[in-house]
Design a protein around this motif. Structure first.
Motif, PDB file in Angstrom:
ATOM      1  N   HIS A 339       0.826  -1.204   0.000  1.00 55.19           N
ATOM      2  CA  HIS A 339       0.000   0.000   0.000  1.00 55.19           C
ATOM      3  C   HIS A 339       0.867   1.263   0.000  1.00 55.19           C
ATOM      4  N   ARG A 340       2.009   1.185   0.640  1.00 51.85           N
ATOM      5  CA  ARG A 340       2.881   2.358   0.742  1.00 51.85           C
ATOM      6  C   ARG A 340       3.886   2.449  -0.406  1.00 51.85           C
ATOM      7  N   SER A 341       4.265   1.327  -0.992  1.00 52.21           N
ATOM      8  CA  SER A 341       5.382   1.361  -1.942  1.00 52.21           C
ATOM      9  C   SER A 341       4.998   1.135  -3.397  1.00 52.21           C
ATOM     10  N   ASN A 342       3.895   0.440  -3.680  1.00 52.23           N
ATOM     11  CA  ASN A 342       3.621   0.032  -5.058  1.00 52.23           C
ATOM     12  C   ASN A 342       3.289   1.193  -5.985  1.00 52.23           C
ATOM     13  N   ASP A 343       2.883   2.337  -5.439  1.00 50.41           N
ATOM     14  CA  ASP A 343       2.730   3.546  -6.246  1.00 50.41           C
ATOM     15  C   ASP A 343       3.854   4.538  -5.995  1.00 50.41           C
ATOM     16  N   ARG A 344       4.270   4.679  -4.751  1.00 52.93           N
ATOM     17  CA  ARG A 344       5.236   5.720  -4.402  1.00 52.93           C
ATOM     18  C   ARG A 344       6.600   5.476  -5.027  1.00 52.93           C
ATOM     19  N   LEU A 345       7.087   4.237  -4.976  1.00 49.21           N
ATOM     20  CA  LEU A 345       8.409   3.964  -5.533  1.00 49.21           C
ATOM     21  C   LEU A 345       8.452   4.201  -7.043  1.00 49.21           C
ATOM     22  N   PRO A 346       7.499   3.682  -7.840  1.00 53.97           N
ATOM     23  CA  PRO A 346       7.555   3.969  -9.280  1.00 53.97           C
ATOM     24  C   PRO A 346       7.460   5.464  -9.593  1.00 53.97           C
ATOM     25  N   LEU A 347       6.596   6.198  -8.883  1.00 53.31           N
ATOM     26  CA  LEU A 347       6.491   7.634  -9.125  1.00 53.31           C
ATOM     27  C   LEU A 347       7.788   8.351  -8.763  1.00 53.31           C
ATOM     28  N   ALA A 348       8.432   7.910  -7.669  1.00 53.11           N
ATOM     29  CA  ALA A 348       9.703   8.510  -7.279  1.00 53.11           C
ATOM     30  C   ALA A 348      10.773   8.241  -8.331  1.00 53.11           C
ATOM     31  N   LEU A 349      10.783   7.039  -8.912  1.00 58.21           N
ATOM     32  CA  LEU A 349      11.763   6.725  -9.956  1.00 58.21           C
ATOM     33  C   LEU A 349      11.513   7.559 -11.205  1.00 58.21           C
ATOM     34  N   ALA A 350      10.234   7.743 -11.558  1.00 59.16           N
ATOM     35  CA  ALA A 350       9.918   8.584 -12.713  1.00 59.16           C
ATOM     36  C   ALA A 350      10.394  10.014 -12.486  1.00 59.16           C
ATOM     37  N   ARG A 351      10.211  10.515 -11.272  1.00 61.00           N
ATOM     38  CA  ARG A 351      10.636  11.882 -10.945  1.00 61.00           C
ATOM     39  C   ARG A 351      12.160  12.003 -10.947  1.00 61.00           C
ATOM     40  N   ARG A 352      12.829  10.961 -10.437  1.00 65.05           N
ATOM     41  CA  ARG A 352      14.282  11.037 -10.246  1.00 65.05           C
ATOM     42  C   ARG A 352      15.047  10.816 -11.549  1.00 65.05           C
ATOM     43  N   PHE A 353      14.591   9.881 -12.378  1.00 70.26           N
ATOM     44  CA  PHE A 353      15.403   9.461 -13.516  1.00 70.26           C
ATOM     45  C   PHE A 353      14.830   9.870 -14.868  1.00 70.26           C
ATOM     46  N   ASN A 354      13.577  10.327 -14.915  1.00 66.28           N
ATOM     47  CA  ASN A 354      12.983  10.623 -16.225  1.00 66.28           C
ATOM     48  C   ASN A 354      12.202  11.935 -16.218  1.00 66.28           C
ATOM     49  N   HIS A 355      12.528  12.818 -15.275  1.00 72.14           N
ATOM     50  CA  HIS A 355      11.895  14.137 -15.199  1.00 72.14           C
ATOM     51  C   HIS A 355      10.375  14.043 -15.118  1.00 72.14           C
ATOM     52  N   GLY A 356       9.874  13.015 -14.432  1.00 75.35           N
ATOM     53  CA  GLY A 356       8.436  12.841 -14.274  1.00 75.35           C
ATOM     54  C   GLY A 356       7.770  12.057 -15.377  1.00 75.35           C
ATOM     55  N   GLY A 357       8.514  11.639 -16.405  1.00 78.21           N
ATOM     56  CA  GLY A 357       7.941  10.828 -17.480  1.00 78.21           C
ATOM     57  C   GLY A 357       7.758   9.391 -17.039  1.00 78.21           C
ATOM     58  N   TRP A 358       6.688   8.765 -17.509  1.00 79.74           N
ATOM     59  CA  TRP A 358       6.325   7.436 -17.025  1.00 79.74           C
ATOM     60  C   TRP A 358       6.874   6.333 -17.902  1.00 79.74           C
ATOM     61  N   LYS A 359       7.331   5.250 -17.271  1.00 82.50           N
ATOM     62  CA  LYS A 359       7.653   3.987 -17.921  1.00 82.50           C
ATOM     63  C   LYS A 359       7.051   2.867 -17.081  1.00 82.50           C
ATOM     64  N   PRO A 360       6.322   1.933 -17.677  1.00 84.83           N
ATOM     65  CA  PRO A 360       5.753   0.836 -16.891  1.00 84.83           C
ATOM     66  C   PRO A 360       6.803   0.054 -16.104  1.00 84.83           C
ATOM     67  N   GLU A 361       8.035   0.003 -16.626  1.00 85.34           N
ATOM     68  CA  GLU A 361       9.092  -0.774 -15.961  1.00 85.34           C
ATOM     69  C   GLU A 361       9.440  -0.247 -14.575  1.00 85.34           C
ATOM     70  N   TYR A 362       9.095   1.000 -14.283  1.00 87.44           N
ATOM     71  CA  TYR A 362       9.378   1.509 -12.945  1.00 87.44           C
ATOM     72  C   TYR A 362       8.658   0.703 -11.869  1.00 87.44           C
ATOM     73  N   ARG A 363       7.527   0.103 -12.214  1.00 81.26           N
ATOM     74  CA  ARG A 363       6.796  -0.692 -11.226  1.00 81.26           C
ATOM     75  C   ARG A 363       7.576  -1.942 -10.806  1.00 81.26           C
ATOM     76  N   LEU A 364       8.419  -2.453 -11.677  1.00 82.85           N
ATOM     77  CA  LEU A 364       9.110  -3.721 -11.410  1.00 82.85           C
ATOM     78  C   LEU A 364      10.165  -3.613 -10.323  1.00 82.85           C
ATOM     79  N   HIS A 365      10.634  -2.419 -10.028  1.00 80.20           N
ATOM     80  CA  HIS A 365      11.698  -2.264  -9.040  1.00 80.20           C
ATOM     81  C   HIS A 365      11.224  -2.568  -7.623  1.00 80.20           C
ATOM     82  N   VAL A 366       9.938  -2.692  -7.430  1.00 76.66           N
ATOM     83  CA  VAL A 366       9.403  -3.106  -6.130  1.00 76.66           C
ATOM     84  C   VAL A 366       9.787  -4.555  -5.814  1.00 76.66           C
ATOM     85  N   LEU A 367      10.166  -5.333  -6.831  1.00 76.92           N
ATOM     86  CA  LEU A 367      10.331  -6.779  -6.680  1.00 76.92           C
ATOM     87  C   LEU A 367      11.717  -7.214  -6.210  1.00 76.92           C
TER      88      LEU A 367
END
Length: 528
Positions: A339-367
């Motif tokens: 509940h705390r990480s499955n949205d926050r971590l991908p959004l943080a990665l998009a902000r940190r590495f892609n200037h807020g642009g989305w990639k579905p692969e950001y979700r996989l880093h939770v694993l």
């Protein structure tokens, strides 16, 4: 009608500071994206309940093998084939049922599948004669056939109701409800039937399914809405009873108009999605990683209830039921962390590495931790506990670790594949569900020869190494997911890659959506 059906909140209420709404909501209060949060939460709660109840039913006889085996004149392993039949129904039933939802509506199909599951539980409960074994196995097959439908239609409802930045939590809640049901069914049924004739383990679920059907009828709503062509959307009856009858009983009055040809295309879509490279890669990981958990979970009762002379622990039915609480603790942890990480971590990665642009692969880093660390350690410990007959608490610790590792991967993998095929979320969920279950349902048929060949310790030790190997498929998608998704079939290809999901510290931002939203412009409003 209730007031919350007539009003819609300002979309900014759905957005944390800095997050852009994807997809862009329309101006209509009929658009599910614009529905009040209370209305959305009500629908999601009932959907989770339907998933929970549908998962409880097929596996409610999983632990109580001895009296069934005695009645039917079968071994415990042969009796576990009923559990394999239930898993087969869960894996393949949605392929046949889900296309019907495009003509009759998701809500209607969910209601009738809940009622179908209820009927199968009554069917299983009355199979009390020595020659009823085959009919009993068939009752488990069809209970799984109908019981899994609310879960596989859930991704469609979630993508209809929620924005991209909210989906991770919703997928976690839906799939944890389903997986909790697969654990709660055996646990509750074992305690209930420990001192009674075994059909009572099915009868109690009839009441739960009946109550669920009532709540589905009262609360669930059709969420399909065409934002590109609003006049195409059917006019919904405003009176409550008329709305309920139109939703559940009179064909497709609340569903977007469609043809039989389009329905046939939807029936073929899971197959087309299943042969796309990105699905094959993620499906292989799911088949191996989660399949070992299903196989372990299906056979834990066998190992626990075997006598110590046979390598087991000699547990009674109540002791086996109590043992399942290591699953319960694991699933609670997965829910809280997810509940705390499955949205926050991908959004943080998009902000940190892609200037807020989305990639579905950001979700996989939770694993990384659950799939690469916890699952292999748990499987190895499980094999060691059985090989050297360690204390049953060591076995419980192993099951606990594998539970966390395997269950944490479920909402992430489903969410990822759904976001690779945004026009077909239900069909994508069906394919991932089949990959997830198909290995585990077969393991009962060859586990004994495997143990005889290499001993039980190395059976699960090999599984641990295979689980590590499987994670390389996830790493491949993290590295080259964009290129691999480019190899999709055009008829099912769509994604949300390239959309701007975070604008950092800027007050206004104008972006062009690519992938599945190509060509659409969204103006970001001033932050509150």
């Amino acid at each position: 009608m209730n007031d919350d059906r007539k009003s819609s909140p300002h979309p900014a209420e759905e957005r944390p500071a800095g997050v852009i709404l994807v997809p862009a909501p329309s101006d209509s209060p009929l658009d599910p994206l614009n529905w009040p949060r209370r209305r959305k939460n009500r629908i999601l709660t009932v959907l989770c309940l339907a998933a929970f109840a549908g998962a409880i039913a097929p596996l409610s006889g999983q632990l109580n093998l001895a009296p069934q085996a005695k009645l039917y004149g079968k071994t415990s392993v042969q009796e576990s084939y009923a559990n394999s039949a239930a898993l087969a129904g869960m894996a393949f039933g949605p392929f046949f049922v889900a296309p019907v939802a495009h003509r009759l509506g998701r809500s209607s199909v969910i209601l009738w599948c809940v009622l179908g599951t209820l009927g199968c539980q009554i069917w299983g409960a009355v199979m009390t004669h020595a020659d009823d074994y085959r009919a009993f196995v068939l009752s488990r097959l069809f209970a799984g056939f109908f019981g899994a439908v609310p879960t596989v239609l859930g991704p469609r409802v979630i993508t209809d109701l929620l924005f991209l930045h909210q989906r991770g939590r919703a997928f976690t809640a839906l799939h944890m409800a389903f997986l909790l049901g697969t654990i709660a069914g055996p646990t509750f049924s074992a305690f209930i039937s420990a001192n009674a004739f075994f059909p009572v383990e099915f009868w109690w679920t009839v009441g739960l399914l009946g109550a669920t059907a009532i709540l589905v009828f009262v609360c669930l709503e059709e969420t399909g809405y065409d934002r590109d062509d609003p006049p195409r959307n059917p006019a919904l009856p405003q009176a409550w009873l008329a709305n309920r009858c139109a939703t559940f009983f009179f064909g497709h009055r609340v569903v977007l108009p469609t043809t039989w040809a389009a329905t046939a295309q939807m029936a073929v879509a899971p197959i087309l999605i299943g042969i796309c490279p990105v699905t094959l890669i993620m499906g292989t990981f799911t088949l191996i990683s989660f399949g070992f958990y299903v196989g372990m979970n299906a056979l834990v009762p066998v190992w626990l209830q075997r006598s110590p002379a046979e390598g087991g622990y000699g547990f009674s039915l109540k002791q086996s039921a109590a043992f399942t609480f290591c699953h319960w603790i694991g699933i609670v942890i997965v829910q809280l962390v997810g509940h705390r990480s499955n949205d926050r971590l991908p959004l943080a990665l998009a902000r940190r590495f892609n200037h807020g642009g989305w990639k579905p692969e950001y979700r996989l880093h939770v694993l990384w931790i659950p799939s690469l660390v916890l699952t292999p350690i748990g499987l190895g410990l499980f094999g060691a506990a059985l090989q050297y007959h360690l204390h049953y608490m060591v076995l419980a610790l192993a099951v606990f670790l594998v539970t966390i590792g395997a269950l944490a991967s479920v909402p992430v993998t489903v969410n990822y594949v759904v976001e690779c095929f945004t026009r077909h979320p239900a069909e994508a969920g069906i394919v991932v569900g089949a990959y997830r279950i198909v290995y585990g349902l077969t393991i009962s048929f060859y586990i004994d020869p495997w143990v005889a060949a290499v001993h039980v310790g190395w059976v699960y030790g090999m599984m641990a190494f295979f689980a590590v190997f499987a994670f390389f498929f996830v790493m491949l998608l993290m590295w080259k997911g964009h290129a691999i998704r480019g190899w999709q079939l055009a008829s099912v290809a769509s994604s949300e890659e390239g959309v701007q999901v975070d604008d950092g510290d800027r007050d206004k931002h104008r972006v062009v959506h690519h992938g599945g939203e190509e060509g659409r412009e969204v103006k970001r409003e001033e932050k509150a």
